[in-house]
Design a protein around this motif. Sequence first.
Motif, PDB file in Angstrom:
ATOM      1  N   LYS A 176     -69.062 -81.635-130.979  1.00 28.24           N
ATOM      2  CA  LYS A 176     -67.699 -81.218-131.581  1.00 28.24           C
ATOM      3  C   LYS A 176     -68.259 -80.513-133.054  1.00 28.24           C
ATOM      4  CE  LYS A 176     -65.582 -85.846-130.716  1.00 28.24           C
ATOM      5  NZ  LYS A 176     -64.871 -86.894-131.292  1.00 28.24           N
ATOM      6  N   GLY A 177     -69.195 -79.308-132.819  1.00 33.23           N
ATOM      7  CA  GLY A 177     -69.519 -78.637-133.740  1.00 33.23           C
ATOM      8  C   GLY A 177     -70.048 -79.220-134.842  1.00 33.23           C
ATOM      9  N   ARG A 178     -70.416 -80.533-135.054  1.00 32.64           N
ATOM     10  CA  ARG A 178     -70.890 -81.021-136.224  1.00 32.64           C
ATOM     11  C   ARG A 178     -72.342 -80.667-136.545  1.00 32.64           C
ATOM     12  NH1 ARG A 178     -69.464 -86.909-134.002  1.00 32.64           N
ATOM     13  NH2 ARG A 178     -67.239 -87.110-134.433  1.00 32.64           N
ATOM     14  N   PRO A 179     -72.654 -80.230-137.766  1.00 32.79           N
ATOM     15  CA  PRO A 179     -74.021 -79.725-138.067  1.00 32.79           C
ATOM     16  C   PRO A 179     -74.812 -80.911-138.116  1.00 32.79           C
ATOM     17  CG  PRO A 179     -72.767 -79.734-140.173  1.00 32.79           C
ATOM     18  CD  PRO A 179     -71.711 -80.225-138.918  1.00 32.79           C
ATOM     19  N   PHE A 180     -76.313 -80.730-138.057  1.00 32.56           N
ATOM     20  CA  PHE A 180     -77.185 -81.979-138.002  1.00 32.56           C
ATOM     21  C   PHE A 180     -77.467 -82.003-139.817  1.00 32.56           C
ATOM     22  CE2 PHE A 180     -78.304 -80.857-133.875  1.00 32.56           C
ATOM     23  CZ  PHE A 180     -78.460 -81.998-133.390  1.00 32.56           C
ATOM     24  N   PRO A 181     -77.334 -83.222-140.357  1.00 27.16           N
ATOM     25  CA  PRO A 181     -77.931 -83.106-141.971  1.00 27.16           C
ATOM     26  C   PRO A 181     -78.954 -82.231-142.279  1.00 27.16           C
ATOM     27  CG  PRO A 181     -77.511 -85.369-140.960  1.00 27.16           C
ATOM     28  CD  PRO A 181     -77.575 -84.443-139.840  1.00 27.16           C
ATOM     29  N   LYS A 182     -78.743 -81.486-143.186  1.00 26.47           N
ATOM     30  CA  LYS A 182     -79.723 -80.523-143.578  1.00 26.47           C
ATOM     31  C   LYS A 182     -81.023 -81.092-143.985  1.00 26.47           C
ATOM     32  CE  LYS A 182     -76.869 -76.560-144.798  1.00 26.47           C
ATOM     33  NZ  LYS A 182     -76.494 -75.831-146.150  1.00 26.47           N
ATOM     34  N   ASP A 183     -81.078 -82.223-144.727  1.00 21.48           N
ATOM     35  CA  ASP A 183     -82.082 -83.018-145.089  1.00 21.48           C
ATOM     36  C   ASP A 183     -82.743 -83.741-143.978  1.00 21.48           C
ATOM     37  OD1 ASP A 183     -80.239 -84.885-144.930  1.00 21.48           O
ATOM     38  OD2 ASP A 183     -80.841 -86.206-146.612  1.00 21.48           O
ATOM     39  N   ARG A 184     -82.142 -83.746-142.735  1.00 20.95           N
ATOM     40  CA  ARG A 184     -82.955 -84.520-141.711  1.00 20.95           C
ATOM     41  C   ARG A 184     -83.578 -83.673-140.694  1.00 20.95           C
ATOM     42  NH1 ARG A 184     -83.800 -88.607-144.220  1.00 20.95           N
ATOM     43  NH2 ARG A 184     -84.845 -89.303-142.615  1.00 20.95           N
ATOM     44  N   LEU A 185     -83.353 -82.229-140.739  1.00 18.90           N
ATOM     45  CA  LEU A 185     -83.877 -81.236-139.893  1.00 18.90           C
ATOM     46  C   LEU A 185     -85.326 -81.334-139.471  1.00 18.90           C
ATOM     47  CD1 LEU A 185     -81.837 -78.183-140.755  1.00 18.90           C
ATOM     48  CD2 LEU A 185     -81.412 -79.956-139.190  1.00 18.90           C
ATOM     49  N   GLY A 186     -86.099 -81.995-140.214  1.00 24.62           N
ATOM     50  CA  GLY A 186     -87.780 -82.260-140.003  1.00 24.62           C
ATOM     51  C   GLY A 186     -87.922 -83.714-139.281  1.00 24.62           C
ATOM     52  N   ASP A 187     -86.886 -84.404-138.991  1.00 24.22           N
ATOM     53  CA  ASP A 187     -87.143 -85.730-138.352  1.00 24.22           C
ATOM     54  C   ASP A 187     -87.344 -85.534-136.882  1.00 24.22           C
ATOM     55  OD1 ASP A 187     -86.284 -86.817-140.790  1.00 24.22           O
ATOM     56  OD2 ASP A 187     -84.255 -87.672-139.991  1.00 24.22           O
ATOM     57  N   TRP A 188     -88.482 -86.202-136.330  1.00 23.49           N
ATOM     58  CA  TRP A 188     -88.862 -86.061-135.033  1.00 23.49           C
ATOM     59  C   TRP A 188     -87.820 -87.020-134.175  1.00 23.49           C
ATOM     60  CZ3 TRP A 188     -93.227 -83.802-132.505  1.00 23.49           C
ATOM     61  CH2 TRP A 188     -93.797 -83.031-133.737  1.00 23.49           C
ATOM     62  N   THR A 189     -87.444 -86.352-133.290  1.00 19.20           N
ATOM     63  CA  THR A 189     -86.094 -87.163-132.275  1.00 19.20           C
ATOM     64  C   THR A 189     -86.678 -86.840-131.036  1.00 19.20           C
ATOM     65  OG1 THR A 189     -84.903 -85.233-132.147  1.00 19.20           O
ATOM     66  CG2 THR A 189     -84.425 -86.961-133.943  1.00 19.20           C
ATOM     67  N   PHE A 190     -86.250 -87.707-130.047  1.00 18.79           N
ATOM     68  CA  PHE A 190     -86.137 -87.164-128.541  1.00 18.79           C
ATOM     69  C   PHE A 190     -85.180 -87.399-127.851  1.00 18.79           C
ATOM     70  CE2 PHE A 190     -87.095 -91.836-129.315  1.00 18.79           C
ATOM     71  CZ  PHE A 190     -86.448 -92.373-128.179  1.00 18.79           C
ATOM     72  N   LEU A 191     -85.067 -86.614-126.635  1.00 21.02           N
ATOM     73  CA  LEU A 191     -83.951 -86.867-125.905  1.00 21.02           C
ATOM     74  C   LEU A 191     -83.881 -87.940-125.034  1.00 21.02           C
ATOM     75  CD1 LEU A 191     -81.647 -84.856-125.016  1.00 21.02           C
ATOM     76  CD2 LEU A 191     -82.954 -83.858-123.362  1.00 21.02           C
ATOM     77  N   VAL A 192     -82.578 -88.505-125.061  1.00 21.20           N
ATOM     78  CA  VAL A 192     -82.365 -89.615-124.096  1.00 21.20           C
ATOM     79  C   VAL A 192     -81.211 -89.195-123.169  1.00 21.20           C
ATOM     80  CG1 VAL A 192     -81.556 -92.072-123.751  1.00 21.20           C
ATOM     81  CG2 VAL A 192     -83.028 -91.185-125.904  1.00 21.20           C
ATOM     82  N   LEU A 193     -81.488 -89.227-121.774  1.00 23.10           N
ATOM     83  CA  LEU A 193     -80.453 -88.913-120.712  1.00 23.10           C
ATOM     84  C   LEU A 193     -80.424 -90.155-119.935  1.00 23.10           C
ATOM     85  CD1 LEU A 193     -81.664 -85.425-120.002  1.00 23.10           C
ATOM     86  CD2 LEU A 193     -79.731 -86.013-121.403  1.00 23.10           C
ATOM     87  N   PRO A 194     -79.554 -91.079-120.202  1.00 27.01           N
ATOM     88  CA  PRO A 194     -79.792 -92.565-119.358  1.00 27.01           C
ATOM     89  C   PRO A 194     -79.032 -92.411-117.924  1.00 27.01           C
ATOM     90  CG  PRO A 194     -77.944 -92.656-120.976  1.00 27.01           C
ATOM     91  CD  PRO A 194     -78.892 -91.320-121.258  1.00 27.01           C
ATOM     92  N   ALA A 195     -78.378 -91.444-117.714  1.00 26.71           N
ATOM     93  CA  ALA A 195     -77.730 -91.051-116.495  1.00 26.71           C
ATOM     94  C   ALA A 195     -78.371 -89.610-115.867  1.00 26.71           C
ATOM     95  CB  ALA A 195     -76.163 -91.052-116.413  1.00 26.71           C
ATOM     96  N   GLY A 196     -79.533 -89.140-116.550  1.00 28.17           N
ATOM     97  CA  GLY A 196     -79.868 -87.837-116.366  1.00 28.17           C
ATOM     98  C   GLY A 196     -78.726 -86.801-116.807  1.00 28.17           C
ATOM     99  N   MET A 197     -78.536 -85.877-115.978  1.00 26.59           N
ATOM    100  CA  MET A 197     -77.519 -84.749-116.204  1.00 26.59           C
ATOM    101  C   MET A 197     -76.215 -85.235-115.896  1.00 26.59           C
ATOM    102  SD  MET A 197     -79.592 -82.722-117.479  1.00 26.59           S
ATOM    103  CE  MET A 197     -78.515 -80.977-117.870  1.00 26.59           C
TER     104      MET A 197
END
Length: 338
Positions: free
Chosen positions: A206-227
């Motif tokens: 929905k075009g939302r930005p990520f919080p500027k103060d969290r851009l250094g947070d390590w995150t991982f991709l979750v695809l529970p049904a694949g693509m």
Amino acid sequence: MKPKPKPQAEFGVPQNYFKASSLNALANSGRAKYRQLAPTLKAIEEQYGVPASIVVAIWGRETGFGEAALPHDAVTAIATQAFMGRRPDEFRPQLIGALKIIELGHATRKMMKSSWAGAMGHTQFLPGDFEDYAVDFDGDGRRDIWRSVPDALASAGNSLRSQGWDGKQPWAYEVTLPKNFDCTRQGPDQALPIKEWIDLGVQRVKGRPFPKDRLGDWTFLVLPAGMKGPAFLATTNFSVLKLYNNSDVYAIFVGHVADMIAYDTPVDFVGTWHPVERFTRGRILEFQKVLVSQGHDVGKVDGLVGFKTRQTIGKEEKARGLPLTCYPSHALINQVLK
């Protein structure tokens, strides 16, 4: 004869786990409980740093806010799993813990009604969870997860906080992936800072930005049904939710319902849960064993489609010239098993 484990919805077809009617019903009831118990929930949130909406969502998912039937005797259920189940080494300490609960007077055996696997109380604790995380929040001198809603909800909050909940992060962000994105990049072993996912073309929905103060947070991709389903960038809190129930769809369900409760409005997934092909657990187990024999790392060989298995499926799809989905298909499994 070993007892046949009860099928768990968390390990079935992802699309079936996220029916709008179920999500809305649980969120509506959760909002009512949120208002009814506002002072208690506020105190729990302040003490443990876990959003009250998360605690309420767990309560709703686990026992329908205490309304679900728990027909089993916990000692019998745990003893059955300890000596005849699939994971005896995990359940034998739980049996000792159940007997200690009775011996120390925390509960009578009659009170200790449970699920088929021995999980007890409003928020479904095994005996080990009770020993480690149960608290007396209503101040009556007892840690009562069976009859005291404040004790049960605070115990859930204490469990999450004790296992690493970070109050500065959400549970995950739903995202969109660029065209032809390599879905084998999913999983905790391929975590990146949010800013690096952005560089790869991953965007918040929905075009939302990520919080500027969290851009250094390590995150991982979750695809529970694949693509074939929505995509998420998961935070540390997603992993903490999986310690409560080791399932991607469980963590997404709880987080999503919590958002619906907290924002007091329907919160739709942007990505679509598409139909996927069905397989028995035994078929996936056979598939995993062959992949392991060929040198692949599929994680635990258990008949479940975890992230390592999904990664490996993507690698095999690329190697065999099949459409890249990172989710099981008859076309791929038939080729591998030949």
